[in-house]
Scaffold this motif. Structure first.
Motif, PDB file in Angstrom:
ATOM      1  N   UNK A  79       0.761  -1.451  -0.176  1.00 58.71           N
ATOM      2  CA  UNK A  79       0.268  -0.155   0.160  1.00 58.71           C
ATOM      3  C   UNK A  79       1.306   1.642   0.252  1.00 58.71           C
ATOM      4  N   UNK A  80       1.995   0.887   0.190  1.00 54.20           N
ATOM      5  CA  UNK A  80       2.664   2.301   1.125  1.00 54.20           C
ATOM      6  C   UNK A  80       3.387   2.689  -0.534  1.00 54.20           C
ATOM      7  N   UNK A  81       4.349   1.218  -1.179  1.00 54.72           N
ATOM      8  CA  UNK A  81       4.729   1.319  -2.294  1.00 54.72           C
ATOM      9  C   UNK A  81       3.885   2.103  -3.429  1.00 54.72           C
ATOM     10  N   UNK A  82       2.496   1.646  -3.690  1.00 56.24           N
ATOM     11  CA  UNK A  82       1.651   1.735  -4.543  1.00 56.24           C
ATOM     12  C   UNK A  82       1.410   3.909  -4.136  1.00 56.24           C
ATOM     13  N   UNK A  83       1.495   4.260  -3.236  1.00 60.91           N
ATOM     14  CA  UNK A  83       0.385   5.467  -2.758  1.00 60.91           C
ATOM     15  C   UNK A  83       2.074   6.146  -3.622  1.00 60.91           C
ATOM     16  N   UNK A  84       2.653   5.852  -2.830  1.00 61.14           N
ATOM     17  CA  UNK A  84       4.085   6.537  -3.441  1.00 61.14           C
ATOM     18  C   UNK A  84       4.084   6.878  -5.158  1.00 61.14           C
ATOM     19  N   UNK A  85       4.112   5.840  -5.975  1.00 61.87           N
ATOM     20  CA  UNK A  85       4.241   5.966  -7.086  1.00 61.87           C
ATOM     21  C   UNK A  85       2.586   7.094  -8.084  1.00 61.87           C
ATOM     22  N   UNK A  86       1.574   6.530  -7.135  1.00 63.55           N
ATOM     23  CA  UNK A  86       0.590   7.568  -7.770  1.00 63.55           C
ATOM     24  C   UNK A  86       0.945   8.839  -6.613  1.00 63.55           C
ATOM     25  N   UNK A  87       0.972   9.044  -5.745  1.00 63.58           N
ATOM     26  CA  UNK A  87       2.264  10.446  -5.981  1.00 63.58           C
ATOM     27  C   UNK A  87       3.047  10.838  -6.931  1.00 63.58           C
ATOM     28  N   UNK A  92       4.262  15.010 -11.134  1.00 64.11           N
ATOM     29  CA  UNK A  92       4.193  14.635 -12.339  1.00 64.11           C
ATOM     30  C   UNK A  92       3.999  15.166 -13.971  1.00 64.11           C
ATOM     31  N   UNK A  93       2.071  15.158 -13.342  1.00 66.43           N
ATOM     32  CA  UNK A  93       0.774  15.858 -14.376  1.00 66.43           C
ATOM     33  C   UNK A  93       0.742  17.418 -13.780  1.00 66.43           C
ATOM     34  N   UNK A  94       0.621  17.375 -12.452  1.00 63.20           N
ATOM     35  CA  UNK A  94       0.476  18.797 -12.068  1.00 63.20           C
ATOM     36  C   UNK A  94       1.228  19.191 -12.436  1.00 63.20           C
ATOM     37  N   UNK A 109       7.202  22.282 -13.153  1.00 67.38           N
ATOM     38  CA  UNK A 109       7.242  20.490 -13.719  1.00 67.38           C
ATOM     39  C   UNK A 109       8.617  19.877 -13.855  1.00 67.38           C
ATOM     40  N   UNK A 110       8.501  18.239 -13.734  1.00 70.22           N
ATOM     41  CA  UNK A 110       8.626  17.678 -12.702  1.00 70.22           C
ATOM     42  C   UNK A 110      10.054  17.751 -13.550  1.00 70.22           C
ATOM     43  N   UNK A 111      11.575  17.636 -12.619  1.00 72.53           N
ATOM     44  CA  UNK A 111      13.050  17.653 -13.084  1.00 72.53           C
ATOM     45  C   UNK A 111      13.486  16.918 -12.107  1.00 72.53           C
ATOM     46  N   UNK A 112      14.057  15.601 -12.716  1.00 70.15           N
ATOM     47  CA  UNK A 112      15.111  14.951 -12.000  1.00 70.15           C
ATOM     48  C   UNK A 112      16.978  15.560 -11.646  1.00 70.15           C
ATOM     49  N   UNK A 113      17.312  15.969 -10.805  1.00 68.62           N
ATOM     50  CA  UNK A 113      18.796  15.984 -10.536  1.00 68.62           C
ATOM     51  C   UNK A 113      19.108  15.414  -9.108  1.00 68.62           C
ATOM     52  N   UNK A 114      20.356  14.499  -9.794  1.00 66.14           N
ATOM     53  CA  UNK A 114      20.959  13.779  -9.140  1.00 66.14           C
ATOM     54  C   UNK A 114      21.852  14.039  -8.304  1.00 66.14           C
ATOM     55  N   UNK A 115      22.561  15.794  -7.640  1.00 63.63           N
ATOM     56  CA  UNK A 115      23.138  16.043  -6.888  1.00 63.63           C
ATOM     57  C   UNK A 115      21.981  15.907  -6.071  1.00 63.63           C
ATOM     58  N   UNK A 116      20.661  16.856  -6.591  1.00 60.98           N
ATOM     59  CA  UNK A 116      19.786  16.837  -5.522  1.00 60.98           C
ATOM     60  C   UNK A 116      19.074  15.443  -4.801  1.00 60.98           C
TER      61      UNK A 116
END
Length: 192
Positions: A79-87, A92-94, A109-116
């Motif tokens: 349940x925890x994993x699924x809720x994190x994926x949905x979040x 991303x969509x928002x 906008x969603x942006x993944x930064x490895x350093x952060x």
């Protein structure tokens, strides 16, 4: 061409020098020149955020308990994993829709930064642990007792703020901490 690689320190400097993303392209200059928000608007935003958090938090607790109890779904970590994926999908969509709709334009906008990601890994680990243990706890106790036990986080927040950060709290904070602590103790004495 030569392959030039930057070290972690160089990448951090570049990240710090980069201007923050504007929620909507082209409006950055207008936002910078805008007057500071009025106090009433700030208060209403804070009230809205706290109300939203309160509603979502309570709803999620009851939803998780209903799933575990009514449907005999005894996999709280799933349940925890699924809720994190949905979040993640919602964020991303928002972020995408925030470019077009002003009501959610504050979500970048969603942006993944490895350093952060490396820098906040300890915080992420603690958050995932907290959510996982919340659902594990909720599996074995009633919602009312779960909420009482969760209120102890106020006491620990005040205590750890003093011990780790060295910040003293106001007397109202100590009064709230004592109230929560005595409430938890009285609930525990009635339960046993």
């Amino acid at each position: 061409m030569r392959d030039v690689r930057l070290g972690d320190e160089d990448e951090r400097k570049i990240e710090m020098d980069r201007p923050p993303l504007s929620p909507t392209p082209g409006k950055a200059a207008a936002q910078d020149l805008a007057a500071p928000q009025s106090l009433e608007k700030q208060k209403s935003q804070i009230l809205g955020a706290v109300s939203f958090y309160f509603f979502i938090s309570i709803s999620l607790v009851f939803l998780n308990k209903a799933i575990m109890k009514n449907y005999k779904f005894e996999l709280p970590l799933f349940i925890t994993w699924y809720q994190q994926v949905v979040s993640l999908v919602c964020i991303y969509l928002l972020g995408i829709f925030g470019r077009s709709y002003s009501i959610i334009s504050f979500i970048p906008p969603f942006e993944f930064r490895t350093i952060v990601a490396k820098d906040i890994m300890p915080l992420t680990t603690v958050l995932i642990g907290m959510i996982s243990f919340n659902n594990l706890c909720l599996q074995y106790v009633e919602v009312s007792f779960y909420q009482v036990a969760r209120s102890l986080s106020i006491c620990f927040s005040i205590l750890l703020t003093y011990l780790i950060l060295g910040q003293k709290n106001k007397s109202e904070g100590h009064l709230g901490m004592r109230s929560c602590f005595y409430g938890v103790c009285s609930r525990l004495s009635r339960r046993g």
